[in-house]
Design an enzyme around this catalytic site. Structure first.
Site, mmCIF file in Angstrom:
data_model
loop_
_atom_site.group_PDB
_atom_site.id
_atom_site.type_symbol
_atom_site.label_atom_id
_atom_site.label_comp_id
_atom_site.label_asym_id
_atom_site.label_seq_id
_atom_site.Cartn_x
_atom_site.Cartn_y
_atom_site.Cartn_z
ATOM 1 N N SER A 105 7.247 -23.281 -7.824
ATOM 2 C CA SER A 105 8.322 -22.133 -8.321
ATOM 3 C C SER A 105 7.765 -20.782 -8.029
ATOM 4 O O SER A 105 6.710 -20.488 -7.854
ATOM 5 C CB SER A 105 8.070 -22.329 -9.738
ATOM 6 O OG SER A 105 8.963 -21.231 -10.656
ATOM 7 N N LYS A 112 12.920 -20.583 -9.087
ATOM 8 C CA LYS A 112 12.043 -19.473 -9.551
ATOM 9 C C LYS A 112 12.066 -19.347 -11.192
ATOM 10 O O LYS A 112 13.184 -19.696 -11.987
ATOM 11 C CB LYS A 112 12.748 -18.277 -9.082
ATOM 12 C CG LYS A 112 12.098 -17.007 -9.056
ATOM 13 C CD LYS A 112 12.467 -15.965 -7.908
ATOM 14 C CE LYS A 112 12.312 -14.606 -8.168
ATOM 15 N NZ LYS A 112 10.843 -14.414 -8.829
ATOM 16 N N ASN A 118 12.082 -23.467 -14.177
ATOM 17 C CA ASN A 118 10.667 -23.099 -14.399
ATOM 18 C C ASN A 118 10.862 -22.135 -15.721
ATOM 19 O O ASN A 118 11.532 -21.002 -15.517
ATOM 20 C CB ASN A 118 10.011 -22.372 -13.328
ATOM 21 C CG ASN A 118 8.710 -21.830 -13.462
ATOM 22 O OD1 ASN A 118 8.528 -20.776 -13.853
ATOM 23 N ND2 ASN A 118 7.622 -22.810 -13.298
ATOM 24 N N CYS A 174 1.641 -17.831 -15.937
ATOM 25 C CA CYS A 174 1.193 -16.830 -14.939
ATOM 26 C C CYS A 174 0.486 -15.810 -15.199
ATOM 27 O O CYS A 174 0.396 -15.202 -16.348
ATOM 28 C CB CYS A 174 2.795 -16.295 -14.837
ATOM 29 S SG CYS A 174 2.723 -14.786 -13.631
ATOM 30 N N LYS A 215 2.920 -26.441 -16.843
ATOM 31 C CA LYS A 215 1.892 -25.953 -15.629
ATOM 32 C C LYS A 215 0.968 -25.189 -16.307
ATOM 33 O O LYS A 215 1.216 -24.196 -16.756
ATOM 34 C CB LYS A 215 3.095 -25.228 -14.942
ATOM 35 C CG LYS A 215 2.204 -24.564 -13.565
ATOM 36 C CD LYS A 215 3.248 -23.983 -12.852
ATOM 37 C CE LYS A 215 2.626 -23.655 -11.503
ATOM 38 N NZ LYS A 215 3.712 -23.087 -10.412
ATOM 39 N N ASN A 258 -1.326 -23.350 -11.279
ATOM 40 C CA ASN A 258 -1.007 -21.784 -10.963
ATOM 41 C C ASN A 258 -1.761 -20.869 -10.029
ATOM 42 O O ASN A 258 -2.983 -21.710 -9.579
ATOM 43 C CB ASN A 258 -0.640 -20.959 -12.112
ATOM 44 C CG ASN A 258 0.849 -20.020 -11.860
ATOM 45 O OD1 ASN A 258 0.732 -19.375 -10.916
ATOM 46 N ND2 ASN A 258 1.808 -20.202 -12.740
ATOM 47 N N GLY A 263 -2.453 -20.305 -1.979
ATOM 48 C CA GLY A 263 -2.655 -20.628 -0.563
ATOM 49 C C GLY A 263 -3.937 -21.188 -0.182
ATOM 50 O O GLY A 263 -4.625 -21.653 -1.276
ATOM 51 N N GLY A 276 -2.696 -24.679 -2.001
ATOM 52 C CA GLY A 276 -3.012 -24.456 -0.894
ATOM 53 C C GLY A 276 -2.752 -25.720 -0.039
ATOM 54 O O GLY A 276 -3.337 -25.934 0.933
HETATM 55 C C1 LIG Z 1 5.110 -14.948 -4.715
HETATM 56 C C2 LIG Z 1 4.862 -16.146 -5.627
HETATM 57 C C3 LIG Z 1 5.797 -16.169 -6.723
HETATM 58 C C4 LIG Z 1 5.315 -17.129 -7.926
HETATM 59 N N1 LIG Z 1 6.257 -17.261 -8.905
HETATM 60 C C5 LIG Z 1 6.127 -18.294 -9.943
HETATM 61 C C6 LIG Z 1 6.842 -18.658 -10.834
HETATM 62 O O1 LIG Z 1 7.940 -17.924 -11.046
HETATM 63 N N2 LIG Z 1 6.709 -19.471 -11.914
HETATM 64 C C7 LIG Z 1 5.499 -20.279 -11.656
HETATM 65 O O2 LIG Z 1 5.189 -21.114 -12.421
HETATM 66 N N3 LIG Z 1 4.463 -20.228 -10.689
HETATM 67 C C8 LIG Z 1 4.938 -19.052 -9.796
HETATM 68 N N4 LIG Z 1 4.043 -18.986 -8.638
HETATM 69 C C9 LIG Z 1 2.851 -19.926 -8.523
HETATM 70 C C10 LIG Z 1 3.239 -21.198 -7.367
HETATM 71 O O3 LIG Z 1 4.442 -21.714 -8.080
HETATM 72 C C11 LIG Z 1 1.979 -22.239 -7.128
HETATM 73 O O4 LIG Z 1 1.420 -22.628 -8.354
HETATM 74 C C12 LIG Z 1 0.891 -21.203 -6.633
HETATM 75 O O5 LIG Z 1 1.190 -20.394 -5.418
HETATM 76 C C13 LIG Z 1 0.055 -22.111 -5.996
HETATM 77 O O6 LIG Z 1 0.315 -23.102 -5.060
HETATM 78 P P1 LIG Z 1 0.209 -22.630 -3.369
HETATM 79 O O7 LIG Z 1 -1.136 -22.208 -2.802
HETATM 80 O O8 LIG Z 1 0.885 -23.628 -2.708
HETATM 81 O O9 LIG Z 1 1.120 -21.457 -3.223
HETATM 82 C C14 LIG Z 1 4.307 -18.022 -7.566
HETATM 83 C C15 LIG Z 1 3.471 -18.118 -6.408
HETATM 84 C C16 LIG Z 1 3.785 -16.987 -5.671
HETATM 85 C C17 LIG Z 1 2.926 -16.897 -4.162
#
Ligand SMILES: Cc1cc2nc3c(=O)[nH]c(=O)nc-3n(C[C@H](O)[C@H](O)[C@H](O)COP(=O)(O)O)c2cc1C
Length: 319
Positions: free
Chosen positions: A32, A56, A110, A141, A176, A203, A228, A255
């Site tokens: 998301s 989102k 979400n 969040c 989550k 998250n 990341g 990541g």
């Molecule tokens: C720009 C951005 C916006 C995000 N918005 C949400 C969101 O709206 N709801 C949510 O549950 N997680 C949100 N996240 C968290 C991501 O869904 C994910 O859990 C987190 O980035 C870790 O995964 P990754 O390392 O693959 O990015 C957001 C992350 C980023 C980078």
């Protein structure tokens, strides 16, 4: 014992995944907030590599999010404090969801709110949307005010939140969780006991970035969510810890950039794989990861179930 290798009937025949009540074509799920509402990526990658796309976050009222700057790159990831900007449930239902549905990929909503009642109201409304295969509770969040973190940090409050949503929908419920806690196990157990079907771990990790010119934050808040590459070992450890303590499926998120990252999460105990920041860096990378897992399994004559939770423990004097 090896699981049965399924017949080649789809594009990624070896990747069909049963994630609790969900039957997915692949275990890869767009995380998301990193994939917009799906349509933004339509011309950038093949969406059929995604078992599902998590949209989102949506709240009852529109949210403007935090002021700019809201994103800063880090050596191996990014910090964000977007603050759950979204146009609210009415626009979501009337304008956004109809477009996302056209993509033909399973969709997960979400949900975000300030109070438990907000989540419950959202769940009731979204329960009527046939296009949504599951509802994900974002109780985690790190980038907003008003005691939101208490959902993420207090097992009792989290349990009340999940129970409320559970009672308001017949769809699968994904909880989550936040990694920003000392011990995630009581929170995971609380979400399971309250009726969650699936856990998403998880998250972003709270981080910080300071300008050495201004001595101020590089972002519009003191702290922001790190995502990341940098967080992968941390998220992997959490997935392994929780997988050993609960018996519902886990989406491992944090990541995932390469095939090997995805395979690691499966071995640690994840059944689903959340892909977030990687979509910003290379929108078609998830497709490559799907091809890569498929090859990994085919070369070893394995089914994906053979990997899930197959971790063999510490190395023993191997160089
Ligand atoms: C720009 C951005 C916006 C995000 N918005 C949400 C969101 O709206 N709801 C949510 O549950 N997680 C949100 N996240 C968290 C991501 O869904 C994910 O859990 C987190 O980035 C870790 O995964 P990754 O390392 O693959 O990015 C957001 C992350 C980023 C980078």
């Amino acid at each position: 014992m090896k699981a049965m290798v399924p017949e080649a009937t789809s594009r990624f025949p070896l990747l069909k995944t049963k994630l609790g009540p969900l039957e997915l074509e692949t275990p890869l799920i767009a995380a998301s907030g990193t994939f917009g509402y799906g349509s933004e990526f339509e011309n950038l990658t093949d969406l059929d590599c995604f078992g599902a796309v998590t949209l989102k976050a949506v709240s009852i009222e529109p949210r403007t999010g935090n002021p700019y700057p809201r994103i800063v790159e880090t050596p191996s990831g990014m910090l964000n404090c977007i603050g759950l900007e979204n146009p609210g449930i009415d626009v979501f239902l009337n304008e956004i969801l109809p477009e996302s549905i056209k993509l033909g990929v399973p969709l997960i909503a979400n949900l975000v709110g300030d109070r438990i009642e907000d989540y419950v109201s959202l769940a009731r409304v979204l329960d009527e949307q046939d296009s949504l295969v599951a509802l994900e509770i974002n109780g985690s969040c790190p980038n907003v005010d008003h005691g939101f973190m208490s959902f993420a940090a207090d097992p009792v409050i989290l349990g009340e939140l999940v129970s409320g949503v559970r009672a308001a929908t017949s769809k699968p419920v994904i909880s989550k969780l936040s990694p920003n806690v000392t011990d995630i196990i009581p929170l995971a157990r609380s979400a399971v006991n309250a009726g969650s079907d699936i856990l998403n771990l998880g998250n972003t990790f709270l981080g910080m970035s300071i300008s050495t010119d201004t001595w101020k934050s590089r972002l519009s808040r003191d702290y922001a969510g790190l995502s990341g590459r940098a967080i992968r070992p941390l998220a992997l450890r959490i997935v392994h810890q929780v997988a050993s303590s609960v018996d519902i499926p886990i989406i491992g998120t944090g990541g995932i950039y390469e095939t090997a990252d995805a395979v690691e999460f499966l071995i640690a105990g994840a059944t689903g794989l959340g892909a977030g920041t990687v979509n910003f860096i290379q929108p078609n990378r998830v497709r490559e990861i799907c091809d890569g897992i498929n090859d990994y399994l085919a070369e070893r004559n394995l089914a994906i179930q053979d990997l899930i939770g197959a971790y063999r423990g510490p190395a023993e004097g191997e160089m």
